[in-house]
Design an enzyme around this catalytic site. Structure first.
Site, PDB file in Angstrom:
ATOM      1  N   HIS A   1      35.216  57.378  51.000  1.00 50.88           N
ATOM      2  CA  HIS A   1      34.144  58.299  51.417  1.00 50.88           C
ATOM      3  C   HIS A   1      34.664  59.454  52.275  1.00 50.88           C
ATOM      4  O   HIS A   1      34.145  59.711  53.371  1.00 50.88           O
ATOM      5  CB  HIS A   1      33.019  57.516  52.120  1.00 50.88           C
ATOM      6  CG  HIS A   1      31.664  57.959  51.675  1.00 50.88           C
ATOM      7  ND1 HIS A   1      30.815  58.663  52.482  1.00 50.88           N
ATOM      8  CD2 HIS A   1      31.012  57.816  50.509  1.00 50.88           C
ATOM      9  CE1 HIS A   1      29.687  58.920  51.840  1.00 50.88           C
ATOM     10  NE2 HIS A   1      29.791  58.426  50.624  1.00 50.88           N
TER      11      HIS A   1
ATOM     12  N   GLU B   1      32.101  63.530  43.605  1.00 52.41           N
ATOM     13  CA  GLU B   1      30.642  63.385  43.651  1.00 52.41           C
ATOM     14  C   GLU B   1      29.960  64.505  44.441  1.00 52.41           C
ATOM     15  O   GLU B   1      28.782  64.758  44.245  1.00 52.41           O
ATOM     16  CB  GLU B   1      30.246  62.007  44.203  1.00 52.41           C
ATOM     17  CG  GLU B   1      30.587  61.799  45.656  1.00 52.41           C
ATOM     18  CD  GLU B   1      30.256  60.394  46.147  1.00 52.41           C
ATOM     19  OE1 GLU B   1      30.605  59.424  45.460  1.00 52.41           O
ATOM     20  OE2 GLU B   1      29.646  60.284  47.217  1.00 52.41           O
TER      21      GLU B   1
ATOM     22  N   ARG C   1      32.682  47.501  42.988  1.00 49.14           N
ATOM     23  CA  ARG C   1      33.138  48.305  44.125  1.00 49.14           C
ATOM     24  C   ARG C   1      33.035  47.453  45.385  1.00 49.14           C
ATOM     25  O   ARG C   1      31.979  46.875  45.654  1.00 49.14           O
ATOM     26  CB  ARG C   1      32.273  49.562  44.269  1.00 49.14           C
ATOM     27  CG  ARG C   1      32.829  50.531  45.296  1.00 49.14           C
ATOM     28  CD  ARG C   1      31.893  51.691  45.573  1.00 49.14           C
ATOM     29  NE  ARG C   1      30.874  51.341  46.542  1.00 49.14           N
ATOM     30  CZ  ARG C   1      30.101  52.222  47.192  1.00 49.14           C
ATOM     31  NH1 ARG C   1      30.237  53.521  46.934  1.00 49.14           N
ATOM     32  NH2 ARG C   1      29.193  51.833  48.053  1.00 49.14           N
TER      33      ARG C   1
ATOM     34  N   GLU D   1      38.440  55.851  45.633  1.00 50.95           N
ATOM     35  CA  GLU D   1      37.527  56.994  45.476  1.00 50.95           C
ATOM     36  C   GLU D   1      37.476  57.856  46.733  1.00 50.95           C
ATOM     37  O   GLU D   1      37.494  57.330  47.850  1.00 50.95           O
ATOM     38  CB  GLU D   1      36.135  56.428  45.177  1.00 50.95           C
ATOM     39  CG  GLU D   1      35.048  57.466  45.097  1.00 50.95           C
ATOM     40  CD  GLU D   1      33.694  56.828  44.797  1.00 50.95           C
ATOM     41  OE1 GLU D   1      33.658  55.676  44.303  1.00 50.95           O
ATOM     42  OE2 GLU D   1      32.675  57.476  45.065  1.00 50.95           O
TER      43      GLU D   1
ATOM     44  N   ASP E   1      35.654  52.878  47.841  1.00 48.74           N
ATOM     45  CA  ASP E   1      35.264  54.249  48.192  1.00 48.74           C
ATOM     46  C   ASP E   1      35.661  54.510  49.640  1.00 48.74           C
ATOM     47  O   ASP E   1      35.117  53.891  50.564  1.00 48.74           O
ATOM     48  CB  ASP E   1      33.741  54.386  48.024  1.00 48.74           C
ATOM     49  CG  ASP E   1      33.266  55.827  48.088  1.00 48.74           C
ATOM     50  OD1 ASP E   1      34.050  56.691  48.512  1.00 48.74           O
ATOM     51  OD2 ASP E   1      32.105  56.078  47.714  1.00 48.74           O
TER      52      ASP E   1
ATOM     53  N   GLU F   1      28.828  54.478  37.367  1.00 50.74           N
ATOM     54  CA  GLU F   1      28.323  53.794  38.566  1.00 50.74           C
ATOM     55  C   GLU F   1      26.830  53.496  38.352  1.00 50.74           C
ATOM     56  O   GLU F   1      26.077  54.340  37.881  1.00 50.74           O
ATOM     57  CB  GLU F   1      28.487  54.698  39.794  1.00 50.74           C
ATOM     58  CG  GLU F   1      28.032  54.049  41.088  1.00 50.74           C
ATOM     59  CD  GLU F   1      28.167  54.995  42.284  1.00 50.74           C
ATOM     60  OE1 GLU F   1      28.145  56.229  42.085  1.00 50.74           O
ATOM     61  OE2 GLU F   1      28.290  54.495  43.415  1.00 50.74           O
TER      62      GLU F   1
ATOM     63  N   ARG G   1      34.018  62.618  39.024  1.00 52.67           N
ATOM     64  CA  ARG G   1      32.911  61.798  39.519  1.00 52.67           C
ATOM     65  C   ARG G   1      31.573  62.527  39.604  1.00 52.67           C
ATOM     66  O   ARG G   1      30.623  61.999  40.189  1.00 52.67           O
ATOM     67  CB  ARG G   1      33.266  61.326  40.936  1.00 52.67           C
ATOM     68  CG  ARG G   1      34.274  60.252  41.014  1.00 52.67           C
ATOM     69  CD  ARG G   1      33.681  58.881  40.805  1.00 52.67           C
ATOM     70  NE  ARG G   1      32.791  58.493  41.884  1.00 52.67           N
ATOM     71  CZ  ARG G   1      31.635  57.867  41.705  1.00 52.67           C
ATOM     72  NH1 ARG G   1      31.214  57.565  40.503  1.00 52.67           N
ATOM     73  NH2 ARG G   1      30.889  57.537  42.737  1.00 52.67           N
TER      74      ARG G   1
ATOM     75  N   TRP H   1      31.386  61.757  56.999  1.00 55.63           N
ATOM     76  CA  TRP H   1      30.682  60.501  56.696  1.00 55.63           C
ATOM     77  C   TRP H   1      30.980  60.069  55.280  1.00 55.63           C
ATOM     78  O   TRP H   1      31.113  60.849  54.392  1.00 55.63           O
ATOM     79  CB  TRP H   1      29.161  60.675  56.861  1.00 55.63           C
ATOM     80  CG  TRP H   1      28.481  59.376  56.542  1.00 55.63           C
ATOM     81  CD1 TRP H   1      28.460  58.238  57.287  1.00 55.63           C
ATOM     82  CD2 TRP H   1      27.737  59.071  55.337  1.00 55.63           C
ATOM     83  NE1 TRP H   1      27.761  57.247  56.639  1.00 55.63           N
ATOM     84  CE2 TRP H   1      27.308  57.726  55.433  1.00 55.63           C
ATOM     85  CE3 TRP H   1      27.413  59.808  54.184  1.00 55.63           C
ATOM     86  CZ2 TRP H   1      26.556  57.096  54.438  1.00 55.63           C
ATOM     87  CZ3 TRP H   1      26.664  59.187  53.204  1.00 55.63           C
ATOM     88  CH2 TRP H   1      26.245  57.847  53.332  1.00 55.63           C
TER      89      TRP H   1
ATOM     90  N   TYR I   1      30.301  52.866  56.330  1.00 56.06           N
ATOM     91  CA  TYR I   1      29.752  53.287  55.042  1.00 56.06           C
ATOM     92  C   TYR I   1      29.724  52.133  54.033  1.00 56.06           C
ATOM     93  O   TYR I   1      30.711  51.415  53.871  1.00 56.06           O
ATOM     94  CB  TYR I   1      30.581  54.440  54.437  1.00 56.06           C
ATOM     95  CG  TYR I   1      30.193  54.681  53.009  1.00 56.06           C
ATOM     96  CD1 TYR I   1      29.007  55.348  52.703  1.00 56.06           C
ATOM     97  CD2 TYR I   1      30.943  54.156  51.963  1.00 56.06           C
ATOM     98  CE1 TYR I   1      28.604  55.505  51.396  1.00 56.06           C
ATOM     99  CE2 TYR I   1      30.542  54.314  50.645  1.00 56.06           C
ATOM    100  CZ  TYR I   1      29.369  54.992  50.370  1.00 56.06           C
ATOM    101  OH  TYR I   1      28.952  55.130  49.083  1.00 56.06           O
TER     102      TYR I   1
END
Ligand code: KDG
Ligand code: MG
Length: 405
Positions: A215, A265, A147, A239, A213, A342, A286, A405, A159
């Site tokens: 995010h 996630e 990643r 992601e 990602d 992950e 995820r 975030w 991030y």
């Protein structure tokens, strides 16, 4: 067999972890992870004040029934606090059942579908030279999929990238009192990222699977544009391109790009995925065992996703404890539609508090052959590292507006 005790252990060997330990009248014990990063004590109270009293005297073998009792019986359904608490009970009961059977958990889930579980690791850098060094370090550790997160020119803290120490910014210690504030500019990010992936591909070649990602920071249209611009670099996935609570938004992204998408996630139940899965708007689900109500419902999600050729990619950052990670690796080994896991690993101290049978080598995990999930909690060492208040960072745009975030 009856449950005689359900106790919650909070420990902070570098970061906070919440663990449920269920004990039975036959002396068999089980562990479950209930860590909810930044809101840990809400789950501790949920478990201690509301769930533990209900477990005493019940049969630990009735996993499905206990799950339904806790989920439907609360009336107030879903949400990360509830589902992390139920997850801890579910995994602890699977741990007990597998120990009683004398088998590693994956055997009770249908046995191994593969020899080992492939993982991806995190590389990051404030600029390209730092990022390249970080990718080389992960490759040297054995990772086969990486990643990639990078600093953005003009932004101080982004991030996934270690920011430089800055006297004007709060330090990690200050985060224990107030969240660290990161800054964000979507246009700057969108301008910068395609060039980073071009440079990484040029340096590391076409074969290395690369992930990224976003995010939760983009609108569907911005995500569509990014996915399209990243197509030449053939990402393994992009992601959390949008805050996907608005599942319909992913239709826009999907319509415009063939970059594979991974989401989930922060999701807690199958209902968060219905449109995404049925309309095949994503390629990887995820969710973590720890935040999705445990092995029981996550297995059901994977079976549901399998009908649409969607694969698993269990969330595995450092804030999932080795207990949650162990449960994930057993599931990864057993299911057919496994995608990738992950894995960031944990500090040596964390691995001493939670001694585990799972192993990492050559970029792959294996759950080991110990009965149950294969994790032992050193309660004395855990007690020597008590809870320390901590928050996740928050994100602000250049004009001060709070952003995802
Ligand atoms: O607690 C929040 C982290 O788990 C999350 O930020 C990590 O996005 C993450 C990832 O993909 O591991
Ligand atoms: Mg993520």
């Amino acid at each position: 067999m009856k449950i005689t005790d359900a106790k919650v252990v909070v420990t902070s060997p570098g970061r906070n972890f919440v663990t449920l330990k269920i004990t039975t009248d036959e002396g068999v014990t089980g562990l479950g992870d209930a860590t909810l990063n930044g809101r840990e004590l809400a789950v501790v109270s949920y478990l201690t004040d509301h769930v533990a009293p209900l477990l005493i005297g019940s049969d630990p073998h009735r996993i499905e029934d206990t799950w339904q009792f806790l989920y439907r019986g609360a009336y107030w359904r879903r949400g990360p606090v509830t589902m992390a608490a139920i997850a801890a009970v579910d995994v602890a009961l699977w741990d007990i059942k597998a120990k009683v059977a004398g088998l590693p958990l994956y055997q009770l889930l249908g046995g191994a579908s593969r020899e080992r579980v492939r993982t991806y690791g995190h590389a990051n850098g404030r600029d390209l030279p730092e990022l390249f060094d970080s990718i080389r370090a992960r490759l040297a550790e054995g990772y086969k999929s990486i990643r990639v997160q990078t600093g953005i020119p003009g932004l101080k803290a982004v991030y996934g990238v270690h920011s430089a120490p800055d006297a004007a910014n709060p330090t990690r210690l200050d985060q224990r009192v107030r969240p660290h504030v990161e800054d964000w500019d979507t246009d700057a990010y969108l301008r910068h990222i395609p060039g980073v992936f071009e440079a990484v591909r040029n340096e590391f070649g076409p074969e290395l699977p690369l992930l990224h990602d976003a995010h939760h920071r983009l609108t569907p249209l911005q995500a569509a544009r990014l996915g399209k611009e990243l197509e030449p670099y053939k990402l393994f996935w992009l992601e959390d391109c949008t805050p996907a609570e608005n599942q319909e938004g992913l239709r826009v992204v999907r319509r415009h790009t063939t970059t594979p998408l991974a989401i989930g996630e922060v999701f807690n139940t199958v209902f968060d995925y219905q449109t995404l899965v049925q309309e095949q708007l994503i390629d990887y689900v995820r969710s973590a065992v720890t935040h999705f109500g445990g092995v029981t419902p996550l297995r059901k999600l994977f079976d549901y996703a399998a009908q649409y050729q969607i694969r698993s990619a269990i969330h595995g950052p450092e804030d999932i404890s080795p207990v949650g990670m162990a449960a994930a690796v057993h599931l990864d080994l057993a299911i057919h539609n496994f995608g990738i896991q992950e894995y960031s690993g944990h500090t040596d101290l964390t691995n001493e508090v939670f001694r585990h049978a799972y192993t990492f080598s050559d970029g792959h995990l294996h759950p080991g052959e110990a009965p149950g999930i294969g994790v032992e909690l050193d309660e004395e060492l855990a007690a020597a590292h008590p809870y320390a208040q901590g928050y996740l960072p928050v994100n602000r745009l250049q004009d001060g507006t709070v952003h995802d975030w």
